[in-house]
Write an enzyme that holds these catalytic residues in place. Structure first.
Site, PDB file in Angstrom:
ATOM      1  N   ARG A  30      11.162  -2.030  10.736  1.00  0.00           N
ATOM      2  CA  ARG A  30      10.097  -1.545  11.614  1.00  0.00           C
ATOM      3  C   ARG A  30       9.944  -2.493  12.797  1.00  0.00           C
ATOM      4  NH1 ARG A  30       4.687  -0.060   8.473  1.00  0.00           N
ATOM      5  NH2 ARG A  30       3.824  -1.496   9.969  1.00  0.00           N
ATOM      6  N   LYS A  82       0.834  -1.211   0.000  1.00  0.00           N
ATOM      7  CA  LYS A  82       0.000   0.000   0.000  1.00  0.00           C
ATOM      8  C   LYS A  82       0.871   1.266   0.000  1.00  0.00           C
ATOM      9  CE  LYS A  82      -2.200  -1.172   3.853  1.00  0.00           C
ATOM     10  NZ  LYS A  82      -1.676  -2.484   4.233  1.00  0.00           N
ATOM     11  N   ARG A 119     -10.000   0.258   8.542  1.00  0.00           N
ATOM     12  CA  ARG A 119      -9.457  -1.092   8.677  1.00  0.00           C
ATOM     13  C   ARG A 119     -10.507  -2.052   9.198  1.00  0.00           C
ATOM     14  NH1 ARG A 119      -3.811  -0.200   8.804  1.00  0.00           N
ATOM     15  NH2 ARG A 119      -2.549  -2.021   9.264  1.00  0.00           N
ATOM     16  N   ARG A 137      -0.376  -9.447  13.054  1.00  0.00           N
ATOM     17  CA  ARG A 137      -1.018  -8.450  12.182  1.00  0.00           C
ATOM     18  C   ARG A 137      -1.824  -9.131  11.087  1.00  0.00           C
ATOM     19  NH1 ARG A 137       4.175  -5.923  10.710  1.00  0.00           N
ATOM     20  NH2 ARG A 137       3.126  -4.650   9.182  1.00  0.00           N
ATOM     21  N   ARG A 165      11.496  -5.856   4.399  1.00  0.00           N
ATOM     22  CA  ARG A 165      11.157  -4.429   4.334  1.00  0.00           C
ATOM     23  C   ARG A 165      12.090  -3.603   5.232  1.00  0.00           C
ATOM     24  NH1 ARG A 165       5.163  -2.269   5.225  1.00  0.00           N
ATOM     25  NH2 ARG A 165       5.281  -3.153   7.310  1.00  0.00           N
TER      26      ARG A 165
HETATM   27  P1  ADP Z   1       0.639  -2.555   7.951  1.00  0.00           P
HETATM   28  O1  ADP Z   1      -0.469  -2.333   6.959  1.00  0.00           O
HETATM   29  O2  ADP Z   1       1.863  -3.113   7.316  1.00  0.00           O
HETATM   30  O3  ADP Z   1       0.213  -3.294   9.203  1.00  0.00           O
HETATM   31  P2  ADP Z   1       0.508   0.220   8.893  1.00  0.00           P
HETATM   32  O4  ADP Z   1       1.640   1.167   8.921  1.00  0.00           O
HETATM   33  O5  ADP Z   1      -0.674   0.529   8.048  1.00  0.00           O
HETATM   34  O6  ADP Z   1       1.166  -1.169   8.484  1.00  0.00           O
HETATM   35  O7  ADP Z   1      -0.029  -0.013  10.399  1.00  0.00           O
HETATM   36  C1  ADP Z   1       0.840  -0.287  11.475  1.00  0.00           C
HETATM   37  C2  ADP Z   1       0.042  -0.405  12.777  1.00  0.00           C
HETATM   38  O8  ADP Z   1      -0.628   0.839  13.041  1.00  0.00           O
HETATM   39  C3  ADP Z   1      -1.060  -1.451  12.772  1.00  0.00           C
HETATM   40  O9  ADP Z   1      -0.583  -2.737  13.094  1.00  0.00           O
HETATM   41  C4  ADP Z   1      -1.999  -0.883  13.859  1.00  0.00           C
HETATM   42  O10 ADP Z   1      -1.483  -1.144  15.167  1.00  0.00           O
HETATM   43  C5  ADP Z   1      -1.912   0.609  13.653  1.00  0.00           C
HETATM   44  N1  ADP Z   1      -2.969   1.116  12.720  1.00  0.00           N
HETATM   45  C6  ADP Z   1      -2.779   1.607  11.469  1.00  0.00           C
HETATM   46  N2  ADP Z   1      -3.957   1.988  10.925  1.00  0.00           N
HETATM   47  C7  ADP Z   1      -4.908   1.725  11.853  1.00  0.00           C
HETATM   48  C8  ADP Z   1      -6.322   1.877  11.889  1.00  0.00           C
HETATM   49  N3  ADP Z   1      -7.019   2.364  10.836  1.00  0.00           N
HETATM   50  N4  ADP Z   1      -6.989   1.493  13.009  1.00  0.00           N
HETATM   51  C9  ADP Z   1      -6.321   0.997  14.062  1.00  0.00           C
HETATM   52  N5  ADP Z   1      -4.995   0.802  14.115  1.00  0.00           N
HETATM   53  C10 ADP Z   1      -4.283   1.168  13.019  1.00  0.00           C
END
Ligand code: ADP
Length: 216
Positions: A162, A14, A90, A173, A129
């Site tokens: 990360r 993404k 999400r 996740r 990554r």
């Molecule tokens: P990835 O898609 O690889 O998990 P992101 O950077 O999008 O990475 O998200 C990292 C973390 O941030 C998630 O595991 C979650 O803890 C938090 N997070 C991101 N977006 C949301 C959301 N919309 N609602 C709740 N938690 C979120």
């Protein structure tokens, strides 16, 4: 304002694809993960600490915390901006909040792009990554190398793994993704907004076909 949502499992690409679309068609990229990481870095508030703890475990942060960060960005957008949401919504609760907030400013989600990637590819991508500690640009230690090893091409920052890209947290996740986000796919499918894209080929090909959709 036009609004697109990028949906995909962790590692689906993404962030990489969004960065390409920023270059190709000037969309504004809103990554809830990047906004949350910045909020955690800046803030000593109880909400920021709770968010940091959830992120370390690979769990979701509270809906209202993630939602408010995104809503604040949407409020600042200009009427002719094209917004690309990455990582938000999400789950179905967040999608309902977004629908309500956008409805209040007379718009809605135009399309939801679902990046389909086989699970084995996701695991490999997350293991390799690396991200810039300063500007959050994303690299892959084999497929998307920086010009100088360990150094960000864009800002010269140091590349790091990360904290939540360890195998155990990745597994968590992915489990959260299957539980929460797949229900969201059904929800958007029922609203006829879902567009599926096979995202295993090169990110540049995927970005090319998305750029056509955004420019249409
Ligand atoms: P990835 O898609 O690889 O998990 P992101 O950077 O999008 O990475 O998200 C990292 C973390 O941030 C998630 O595991 C979650 O803890 C938090 N997070 C991101 N977006 C949301 C959301 N919309 N609602 C709740 N938690 C979120």
């Amino acid at each position: 304002m036009r609004v697109f949502v990028l949906l995909g499992a962790p590692g689906a690409g993404k962030g990489t694809i969004a960065a390409m679309l920023v270059e190709k068609c000037g969309v504004r990229h809103i990554s809830s993960g990047d906004l949350l990481r910045a909020a955690v870095r800046d803030g000593g508030t109880p909400a920021a600490q709770a968010a940091a703890e959830a992120m370390r475990r690979g769990a979701l942060v509270a809906d209202d915390v993630a939602g408010e960060l995104v809503a604040e960005r949407l409020r600042r957008a200009a009427p002719d901006d094209i917004m690309l949401l990455d990582g938000y919504p999400r789950n179905v609760a967040q999608a309902k909040t977004l629908e309500h907030d956008l409805g209040a400013i007379g718009t809605g989600v135009e399309a939801v792009i679902w990046l389909e990637v086989p699970e084995a590819v996701l695991m490999e991508r997350l293991a390799e990554r690396r991200v810039c500690g300063k500007c959050a640009a994303v690299y892959h230690s084999i497929n998307l190398k920086p010009r100088i090893s360990g150094v960000c091409d864009r800002c010269g920052g140091t590349l790091v793994r990360r904290e939540d890209d360890t195998p155990e947290r990745v597994a968590n996740r992915l489990e959260v993704f299957h539980r929460e986000t797949e229900a969201l796919l059904v929800w958007y499918e029922q609203r006829k907004l879902l567009r599926r894209i096979k995202a295993a080929p090169a990110a540049s090909e995927v970005a090319e076909s998305l750029a056509k959709m955004v420019k249409a």
